[in-house]
Design a protein around this motif. Sequence first.
Motif, PDB file in Angstrom:
ATOM      1  N   MET A   1       0.846  -1.159   0.000  1.00 27.53           N
ATOM      2  CA  MET A   1       0.000   0.000   0.000  1.00 27.53           C
ATOM      3  C   MET A   1       0.899   1.231   0.000  1.00 27.53           C
ATOM      4  O   MET A   1       1.790   1.353   0.836  1.00 27.53           O
ATOM      5  N   LYS A   2       0.663   2.093  -0.920  1.00 24.44           N
ATOM      6  CA  LYS A   2       1.366   3.372  -0.999  1.00 24.44           C
ATOM      7  C   LYS A   2       0.280   4.434  -1.126  1.00 24.44           C
ATOM      8  O   LYS A   2      -0.442   4.467  -2.111  1.00 24.44           O
ATOM      9  N   LYS A   3       0.169   5.271  -0.102  1.00 21.51           N
ATOM     10  CA  LYS A   3      -0.937   6.210  -0.118  1.00 21.51           C
ATOM     11  C   LYS A   3      -0.612   7.469   0.677  1.00 21.51           C
ATOM     12  O   LYS A   3       0.073   7.413   1.691  1.00 21.51           O
ATOM     13  N   THR A   4      -1.126   8.601   0.192  1.00 18.43           N
ATOM     14  CA  THR A   4      -1.035   9.871   0.900  1.00 18.43           C
ATOM     15  C   THR A   4      -2.398  10.141   1.527  1.00 18.43           C
ATOM     16  O   THR A   4      -3.418  10.134   0.852  1.00 18.43           O
ATOM     17  N   TYR A   5      -2.396  10.346   2.832  1.00 20.42           N
ATOM     18  CA  TYR A   5      -3.622  10.582   3.572  1.00 20.42           C
ATOM     19  C   TYR A   5      -3.736  12.058   3.942  1.00 20.42           C
ATOM     20  O   TYR A   5      -2.824  12.612   4.547  1.00 20.42           O
ATOM     21  N   PRO A   6      -4.862  12.709   3.611  1.00 14.96           N
ATOM     22  CA  PRO A   6      -5.067  14.095   4.052  1.00 14.96           C
ATOM     23  C   PRO A   6      -5.495  14.107   5.515  1.00 14.96           C
ATOM     24  O   PRO A   6      -6.170  13.197   5.987  1.00 14.96           O
ATOM     25  N   LEU A   7      -5.096  15.118   6.235  1.00 13.69           N
ATOM     26  CA  LEU A   7      -5.502  15.267   7.634  1.00 13.69           C
ATOM     27  C   LEU A   7      -6.551  16.354   7.828  1.00 13.69           C
ATOM     28  O   LEU A   7      -7.090  16.499   8.919  1.00 13.69           O
ATOM     29  N   PHE A  46       6.494  -6.447   7.526  1.00 15.23           N
ATOM     30  CA  PHE A  46       6.211  -5.277   6.706  1.00 15.23           C
ATOM     31  C   PHE A  46       7.398  -4.336   6.661  1.00 15.23           C
ATOM     32  O   PHE A  46       8.038  -4.081   7.678  1.00 15.23           O
ATOM     33  N   ASP A  47       7.685  -3.841   5.467  1.00 19.77           N
ATOM     34  CA  ASP A  47       8.612  -2.731   5.295  1.00 19.77           C
ATOM     35  C   ASP A  47       7.755  -1.476   5.365  1.00 19.77           C
ATOM     36  O   ASP A  47       6.742  -1.368   4.674  1.00 19.77           O
ATOM     37  N   CYS A  48       8.154  -0.529   6.181  1.00 14.34           N
ATOM     38  CA  CYS A  48       7.337   0.658   6.423  1.00 14.34           C
ATOM     39  C   CYS A  48       8.142   1.918   6.143  1.00 14.34           C
ATOM     40  O   CYS A  48       9.264   2.068   6.623  1.00 14.34           O
ATOM     41  N   ARG A  49       7.560   2.815   5.330  1.00 17.60           N
ATOM     42  CA  ARG A  49       8.138   4.136   5.078  1.00 17.60           C
ATOM     43  C   ARG A  49       7.074   5.160   5.406  1.00 17.60           C
ATOM     44  O   ARG A  49       5.898   4.960   5.132  1.00 17.60           O
ATOM     45  N   PHE A  50       7.511   6.288   5.976  1.00 16.98           N
ATOM     46  CA  PHE A  50       6.573   7.320   6.403  1.00 16.98           C
ATOM     47  C   PHE A  50       7.202   8.685   6.204  1.00 16.98           C
ATOM     48  O   PHE A  50       8.399   8.869   6.436  1.00 16.98           O
ATOM     49  N   GLY A  51       6.398   9.654   5.776  1.00 13.72           N
ATOM     50  CA  GLY A  51       6.894  11.014   5.601  1.00 13.72           C
ATOM     51  C   GLY A  51       5.786  11.937   5.153  1.00 13.72           C
ATOM     52  O   GLY A  51       4.628  11.544   5.030  1.00 13.72           O
ATOM     53  N   SER A  52       6.160  13.169   4.860  1.00 10.44           N
ATOM     54  CA  SER A  52       5.164  14.136   4.406  1.00 10.44           C
ATOM     55  C   SER A  52       4.833  13.954   2.925  1.00 10.44           C
ATOM     56  O   SER A  52       3.772  14.372   2.478  1.00 10.44           O
ATOM     57  N   SER A  53       5.736  13.314   2.174  1.00 14.89           N
ATOM     58  CA  SER A  53       5.500  13.026   0.757  1.00 14.89           C
ATOM     59  C   SER A  53       6.313  11.784   0.382  1.00 14.89           C
ATOM     60  O   SER A  53       7.218  11.394   1.126  1.00 14.89           O
ATOM     61  N   PRO A  54       6.044  11.185  -0.769  1.00 20.45           N
ATOM     62  CA  PRO A  54       6.827  10.007  -1.171  1.00 20.45           C
ATOM     63  C   PRO A  54       8.324  10.298  -1.302  1.00 20.45           C
ATOM     64  O   PRO A  54       9.153   9.439  -1.008  1.00 20.45           O
ATOM     65  N   PHE A  80       0.045  13.170   5.127  1.00 19.81           N
ATOM     66  CA  PHE A  80       1.231  12.341   5.312  1.00 19.81           C
ATOM     67  C   PHE A  80       1.177  11.171   4.350  1.00 19.81           C
ATOM     68  O   PHE A  80       0.118  10.806   3.842  1.00 19.81           O
ATOM     69  N   TYR A  81       2.338  10.592   4.092  1.00 19.63           N
ATOM     70  CA  TYR A  81       2.485   9.489   3.148  1.00 19.63           C
ATOM     71  C   TYR A  81       2.891   8.234   3.912  1.00 19.63           C
ATOM     72  O   TYR A  81       3.759   8.274   4.783  1.00 19.63           O
ATOM     73  N   VAL A  82       2.243   7.113   3.599  1.00 25.87           N
ATOM     74  CA  VAL A  82       2.570   5.824   4.209  1.00 25.87           C
ATOM     75  C   VAL A  82       2.786   4.806   3.103  1.00 25.87           C
ATOM     76  O   VAL A  82       2.016   4.745   2.144  1.00 25.87           O
ATOM     77  N   GLU A  83       3.852   4.032   3.256  1.00 27.46           N
ATOM     78  CA  GLU A  83       4.125   2.931   2.334  1.00 27.46           C
ATOM     79  C   GLU A  83       4.333   1.680   3.168  1.00 27.46           C
ATOM     80  O   GLU A  83       5.238   1.618   3.999  1.00 27.46           O
ATOM     81  N   LEU A  84       3.467   0.688   2.975  1.00 18.14           N
ATOM     82  CA  LEU A  84       3.566  -0.587   3.680  1.00 18.14           C
ATOM     83  C   LEU A  84       3.664  -1.693   2.641  1.00 18.14           C
ATOM     84  O   LEU A  84       2.767  -1.849   1.818  1.00 18.14           O
ATOM     85  N   LEU A  85       4.752  -2.444   2.692  1.00 16.59           N
ATOM     86  CA  LEU A  85       4.951  -3.542   1.760  1.00 16.59           C
ATOM     87  C   LEU A  85       5.163  -4.829   2.548  1.00 16.59           C
ATOM     88  O   LEU A  85       6.075  -4.906   3.384  1.00 16.59           O
TER      89      LEU A  85
END
Length: 106
Positions: A1-7, A46-54, A80-85
Amino acid sequence: MKKTYPLHVEGKHPDRLLEATKHEIRKYIKREQNKPRPAGVDFWDFDCRFGSSPATAEVIPMAALTERINAYAAEKADSFYVELLAKPGVRRPRPATGADEAEVND
């Protein structure tokens, strides 16, 4: 899952939006963990990446994901951006200790 979530979405309370976002992430993790595992695999990791953008996302431990989401919400970030593989995981055997052997022999 690679997605940017609005707050912040007009017409939605920020706290409810934050909880819905965390629920969606947990639901994805649960769905992935329930998928059949290949032979020799003990669990899904899971490999997890997190930040304000990809582009600015950094690798973080899975256990720190909720803390980071809460921190971004507290900073009043827009999104924020979340990438879970998912990746296969294999358990490592525990090293034998004297205490474990004493329990087995009793």
